[in-house]
Scaffold this active site. Structure first.
Site, short mmCIF file in Angstrom:
data_model
loop_
_atom_site.label_atom_id
_atom_site.label_comp_id
_atom_site.label_asym_id
_atom_site.label_seq_id
_atom_site.Cartn_x
_atom_site.Cartn_y
_atom_site.Cartn_z
N ASP A 63 -38.94 62.65 -7.24
CA ASP A 63 -40.41 63.14 -7.62
C ASP A 63 -41.03 61.83 -6.94
O ASP A 63 -41.10 60.73 -7.15
CB ASP A 63 -40.34 62.71 -9.17
CG ASP A 63 -41.62 62.97 -9.66
OD1 ASP A 63 -42.02 63.95 -9.93
OD2 ASP A 63 -42.50 61.99 -9.58
N LYS A 76 -47.19 66.04 -5.30
CA LYS A 76 -48.37 66.08 -6.40
C LYS A 76 -49.71 66.08 -5.49
O LYS A 76 -49.69 65.35 -4.45
CB LYS A 76 -48.34 65.15 -7.52
CG LYS A 76 -46.98 64.94 -8.04
CD LYS A 76 -47.07 63.86 -9.57
CE LYS A 76 -45.74 63.70 -9.81
NZ LYS A 76 -45.07 62.31 -9.43
N HIS A 111 -51.96 66.27 -9.96
CA HIS A 111 -51.46 64.98 -10.52
C HIS A 111 -52.43 64.89 -11.89
O HIS A 111 -51.71 64.12 -12.72
CB HIS A 111 -52.02 64.13 -9.43
CG HIS A 111 -51.24 62.67 -9.59
ND1 HIS A 111 -50.58 62.07 -8.50
CD2 HIS A 111 -50.55 62.22 -10.56
CE1 HIS A 111 -49.80 61.09 -8.71
NE2 HIS A 111 -49.99 61.06 -10.08
N TYR A 147 -48.54 58.16 -3.89
CA TYR A 147 -47.93 57.21 -3.96
C TYR A 147 -47.84 56.29 -2.49
O TYR A 147 -47.13 55.04 -2.44
CB TYR A 147 -46.44 57.53 -4.51
CG TYR A 147 -46.35 58.03 -5.66
CD1 TYR A 147 -47.37 57.99 -6.73
CD2 TYR A 147 -45.25 58.55 -6.04
CE1 TYR A 147 -47.42 58.53 -7.91
CE2 TYR A 147 -45.15 59.25 -7.40
CZ TYR A 147 -46.12 59.31 -8.45
OH TYR A 147 -46.14 59.64 -9.65
N1 LIG Z 1 -47.64 62.28 -12.81
C1 LIG Z 1 -48.09 61.23 -13.08
O1 LIG Z 1 -49.31 60.65 -13.33
C2 LIG Z 1 -46.86 59.94 -13.24
C3 LIG Z 1 -47.61 58.53 -13.46
C4 LIG Z 1 -46.50 57.69 -13.59
C5 LIG Z 1 -45.35 57.70 -12.99
N2 LIG Z 1 -44.91 59.00 -12.69
C6 LIG Z 1 -43.64 59.35 -12.19
O2 LIG Z 1 -42.63 59.01 -13.06
C7 LIG Z 1 -41.68 58.07 -12.48
C8 LIG Z 1 -41.03 57.21 -13.41
O3 LIG Z 1 -42.19 56.19 -14.14
P1 LIG Z 1 -42.75 54.87 -14.05
O4 LIG Z 1 -42.41 54.58 -12.67
O5 LIG Z 1 -43.88 54.42 -14.08
O6 LIG Z 1 -41.73 53.96 -14.94
P2 LIG Z 1 -40.24 54.02 -15.58
O7 LIG Z 1 -39.35 54.78 -14.75
O8 LIG Z 1 -40.72 54.22 -17.03
O9 LIG Z 1 -40.03 52.43 -15.52
C9 LIG Z 1 -39.60 51.90 -13.96
C10 LIG Z 1 -39.56 50.47 -14.23
O10 LIG Z 1 -38.29 50.08 -14.93
C11 LIG Z 1 -37.58 49.13 -13.99
N3 LIG Z 1 -36.09 49.87 -14.36
C12 LIG Z 1 -35.44 50.99 -13.83
N4 LIG Z 1 -34.58 51.11 -14.35
C13 LIG Z 1 -34.01 50.10 -14.97
C14 LIG Z 1 -32.86 49.66 -15.70
N5 LIG Z 1 -31.66 50.42 -15.68
N6 LIG Z 1 -32.94 48.41 -16.40
C15 LIG Z 1 -33.87 47.78 -16.29
N7 LIG Z 1 -35.26 48.01 -15.64
C16 LIG Z 1 -35.16 49.28 -14.93
C17 LIG Z 1 -38.07 49.43 -12.66
O11 LIG Z 1 -37.72 48.50 -11.89
P3 LIG Z 1 -37.15 48.60 -10.38
O12 LIG Z 1 -37.60 49.56 -9.58
O13 LIG Z 1 -37.48 47.07 -9.90
O14 LIG Z 1 -35.62 48.85 -10.63
C18 LIG Z 1 -39.41 49.86 -13.01
O15 LIG Z 1 -39.98 48.52 -13.10
C19 LIG Z 1 -42.57 57.40 -11.28
O16 LIG Z 1 -41.86 56.74 -10.51
C20 LIG Z 1 -43.28 58.50 -11.02
O17 LIG Z 1 -42.40 59.39 -9.99
C21 LIG Z 1 -45.89 60.17 -12.68
#
Ligand SMILES: NC(=O)c1ccc[n+]([C@@H]2O[C@H](COP(=O)([O-])OP(=O)(O)OC[C@H]3O[C@@H](n4cnc5c(N)ncnc54)[C@H](OP(=O)(O)O)[C@@H]3O)[C@@H](O)[C@H]2O)c1
Length: 293
Positions: free
Chosen positions: A48, A78, A111, A53
């Protein structure tokens, strides 16, 4: 390697792996590595990304240098806010394909809705045109509230296949999930682990409190699993699509190593009780960054 990720059939007929890798806030080089590692070493088949990004090139390089065939990978990107409107959306999509180095994506999402209903409809018309061309196998939206989804449904054309929204134990998004169930729209969880502390939300950035939430860590202890694994299981068992982000090999592996345990009804209800409607990201009605001039 784990190939037990369940698949969900979208209203377009497209089949999506229920668990994928998110890559927000990862630079091109680390994204390239993370995508290749996820595909080659960890068994992921779903990535994704988004134009916003700034790492579509890295995603494309990770895919093209992996040993997995393009047709075996589910790729989402997106449309950024600046590309709302019919002609801009068509151009924005072409630019994304170029950066990704692919000739189609599996899912193309708007998005953010932005605050202009007429423009949302013109943008959606462009996504329908792209889907008709076969260059996006499915089309959908992010951050749409039920009223935005109803706007598209009333428009009378394609019903979005997916609504990708902020969703985690502190924000269970019941209204959107119920609306999705009623209209055949699958809900996908962003920030599924509670997001990144020091995230891209600027002054509104909130620390991640879910990875250390005692109720979740206690459930993890009962199963010999981490808080992240417990939350990913909660999304999966709730019928949601989940895209945890990590750029670290060990966590990328950990986050897909969730098919050897099951949360009990009691575990699920303890997690449900954490829902306080608390966001880490922007509310769709307030997000107005980067819109077209
Ligand atoms: N459509 C939208 O508006 C929108 C908005 C936000 C996000 N997204 C999508 O959703 C995805 C996920 O959301 P997100 O990136 O905001 O947050 P998330 O997946 O909830 O959390 C990511 C964070 O958690 C850490 N992490 C990952 N696995 C871990 C584990 N097993 N143990 C401890 N820490 C861990 C990562 O650090 P490290 O990377 O340092 O391991 C990062 O700091 C995004 O990457 C993006 O693709 C979409």
């Amino acid at each position: 390697m784990n190939h037990q990720v369940p698949r969900i059939v979208l209203n377009s007929g497209t089949v999506i792996p229920q668990l994928g890798l998110g890559v927000w806030q990862a630079a091109n080089d680390e994204t390239e590595h993370a995508v290749r590692f996820a595909l080659d070493e960890a068994g992921y088949r779903h990535i994704d990304t988004a134009a916003a990004y700034g790492n579509e090139e890295g995603v494309g390089r990770g895919i093209s240098t992996s040993s997995v065939a393009r047709e075996d990978i589910f790729l989402t990107t997106k449309l950024w806010n600046a590309d709302h409107g019919y002609e801009r959306a068509l151009k924005g999509f072409d630019t994304s394909l170029e950066r990704l180095g692919v000739d189609y994506v599996d899912l193309y999402l708007i998005h953010w809705p932005m605050q202009d209903d007429d423009r949302i409809l013109r943008t959606w018309d462009a996504l329908e045109k792209i889907a008709e061309s076969g260059r996006a196998k499915a089309i959908g939206v992010c951050n749409f509230e039920p009223r935005h989804l109803q706007l598209l449904i009333d428009h009378g054309g394609t019903v979005p296949a997916i609504d990708q929204v902020e969703l985690h134990p502190h924000l269970a998004q019941r209204d959107i999930r119920n609306f999705g169930t009623d209209h055949g729209i699958v809900v996908e969880s962003w920030s599924p682990l509670g997001g990144t502390s020091n995230s891209g939300w600027g002054k509104d950035s909130k620390p991640n409190t879910l990875l250390t939430e005692p109720i979740i860590t206690r459930i993890g202890d009962r199963h010999g699993k981490s808080a992240a694994q417990v939350m990913i299981r909660w999304h999966l068992q709730s019928g949601l699509i989940v895209i945890p982000k990590s750029v670290h090999d060990s966590r990328i592996r950990e986050n897909i190593d969730v098919f050897d345990f099951e949360l009990s009804e009691q575990d699920l209800s303890e997690i449900e009780a954490l829902d306080g409607g608390v966001r880490v990201g922007a509310h769709p009605d307030q997000m107005n960054v980067g819109g077209p001039e």
